[in-house]
Design a protein around this motif. Structure first.
Motif, PDB file in Angstrom:
ATOM      1  N   GLU A  18     -11.444   6.934  -4.107  1.00  0.00           N
ATOM      2  CA  GLU A  18     -12.251   7.690  -3.157  1.00  0.00           C
ATOM      3  C   GLU A  18     -11.674   9.080  -2.903  1.00  0.00           C
ATOM      4  N   PRO A  30      -6.063  -8.193  -0.480  1.00  0.00           N
ATOM      5  CA  PRO A  30      -7.059  -7.266   0.075  1.00  0.00           C
ATOM      6  C   PRO A  30      -6.480  -5.900   0.443  1.00  0.00           C
ATOM      7  N   ARG A  31      -5.264  -5.859   1.009  1.00  0.00           N
ATOM      8  CA  ARG A  31      -4.661  -4.572   1.379  1.00  0.00           C
ATOM      9  C   ARG A  31      -4.318  -3.760   0.136  1.00  0.00           C
ATOM     10  N   LEU A  83     -13.855  -9.142  -3.086  1.00  0.00           N
ATOM     11  CA  LEU A  83     -13.452  -7.922  -2.389  1.00  0.00           C
ATOM     12  C   LEU A  83     -14.352  -6.730  -2.688  1.00  0.00           C
ATOM     13  N   VAL A 126      -8.556   1.312  -4.079  1.00  0.00           N
ATOM     14  CA  VAL A 126      -9.882   1.919  -3.926  1.00  0.00           C
ATOM     15  C   VAL A 126      -9.774   3.284  -3.238  1.00  0.00           C
ATOM     16  N   ALA A 127      -8.842   3.417  -2.299  1.00  0.00           N
ATOM     17  CA  ALA A 127      -8.669   4.694  -1.592  1.00  0.00           C
ATOM     18  C   ALA A 127      -8.285   5.808  -2.561  1.00  0.00           C
ATOM     19  N   ALA A 153     -14.419  -4.683  -5.196  1.00  0.00           N
ATOM     20  CA  ALA A 153     -13.737  -3.502  -5.729  1.00  0.00           C
ATOM     21  C   ALA A 153     -14.499  -2.922  -6.926  1.00  0.00           C
ATOM     22  N   PRO A 158       0.773  -1.246   0.000  1.00  0.00           N
ATOM     23  CA  PRO A 158       0.000   0.000   0.000  1.00  0.00           C
ATOM     24  C   PRO A 158       0.800   1.290   0.000  1.00  0.00           C
ATOM     25  N   LYS A 183      -7.545  -2.418  -1.302  1.00  0.00           N
ATOM     26  CA  LYS A 183      -8.041  -1.337  -0.436  1.00  0.00           C
ATOM     27  C   LYS A 183      -7.300  -0.042  -0.729  1.00  0.00           C
ATOM     28  N   ALA A 184      -5.984  -0.139  -0.934  1.00  0.00           N
ATOM     29  CA  ALA A 184      -5.189   1.049  -1.259  1.00  0.00           C
ATOM     30  C   ALA A 184      -5.580   1.615  -2.617  1.00  0.00           C
TER      31      ALA A 184
END
Length: 276
Positions: free
Chosen positions: A126, A115-116, A150, A122-123, A152, A81, A119-120
């Motif tokens: 966002e 997953p990490r 996940l 997707v951030a 995404a 990430p 998540k990064a």
């Protein structure tokens, strides 16, 4: 030019300019020229080492930045990430832009915390700095894990796709999940110019085999293509493929071609047989 749009903020012209392996001033000149001719979709990546050259063109052109779709990518060794975010910020700086229109994971890797990483990714969406996100070179099971497992919000998948390499299962999945599929190496590194069936179709319509190959891709629902073209003649030729209409006989000939000729298969590539 026709665009691909979806619920995950994608707004991407179907035909783009691929920039690998162009570098430096040659790359800047090619991008500037493409924008002058009407291209509004530029594809680059951190690993191409030409984001600064693309950025120079984005700064110098009279075409407003908001009218240009820019895709860039993070390399497979930068997917932790913090490294992913740092790579993204370097890309923004090189591109002289506050955002990118589409940010992709360039290749999957092994022994990663998927997953990490997602998540990064997707951030970034966002945050608004990446308008849309996606992945490249993911086989179907991995794509399914990211989308369904996940959750995404992927807007696009980029893979090698041309008349000699089929991607039917990936395309079916993308269509079912509102994901655009971008074809890289859409001219099979110009091997399409040597295929007798394509030459015959081209002769029938008074066009080039490369235009036949591009027209076949661009005619498909949900498919974009990013052929590399440095010279004005080739850039115009590719643009003109948007106006070509193949008939049923042409499509049948192309469908009968072998679809197993993969040209991009580095040592770190995933298991392509998964899901094919």
């Amino acid at each position: 030019m026709q665009r691909l749009t979806n619920a995950n903020r994608l707004n991407m012209p179907k035909l783009g300019l691929g920039t690998w392996p162009m570098l430096g001033e040659d790359c800047t000149k090619a991008v500037m020229q493409a924008l002058e001719l009407g291209y509004r979709h530029i594809d680059t990546a951190a690993a191409y080492d030409n984001e600064e050259a693309v950025g120079a063109a984005l700064t110098a052109t009279s075409v407003p930045r908001e009218e240009i779709h820019v895709t860039t990518k993070v390399w497979w060794d930068q997917l932790e990430p913090q490294k992913l975010h740092a790579s993204f910020e370097r890309s923004l700086k090189a591109l002289s832009s506050d955002y990118v229109d589409l940010f992709l994971i360039h290749w999957p890797t092994k022994d990663w915390d998927l997953p990490r990483t997602i998540k990064a990714l997707v951030a970034l969406k966002e945050s608004g700095k990446a308008k849309a996100i996606g992945v490249a070179n993911f086989p179907l099971p991995l794509l399914r894990e990211v989308v369904e497992g996940l959750g995404a919000p992927l807007a696009a998948l980029q893979v090698e796709f041309h008349v000699l390499l089929g991607q039917a299962k990936l395309l079916d999945y993308c269509l079912a999940h509102d994901i655009a599929l971008t074809a890289y190496s859409p001219l099979a590194r110009n091997k399409v110019s040597e295929v007798p069936e394509l030459i015959a179709i081209a002769d029938k319509h008074g066009m080039l085999p490369t235009q036949v190959a591009l027209a076949w891709l661009l005619d498909q629902q949900g498919v974009a293509a990013v052929p590399k073209a440095a010279g004005r003649t080739n850039q115009l030729s590719n643009l003109n493929a948007l106006n070509i209409r193949l008939d049923d006989e042409d499509r049948a000939k192309i469908a009968a071609l072998p679809k197993d000729q993969r040209l991009v298969n580095p040592a770190f590539a995933p298991n392509w047989s998964d899901g094919e």
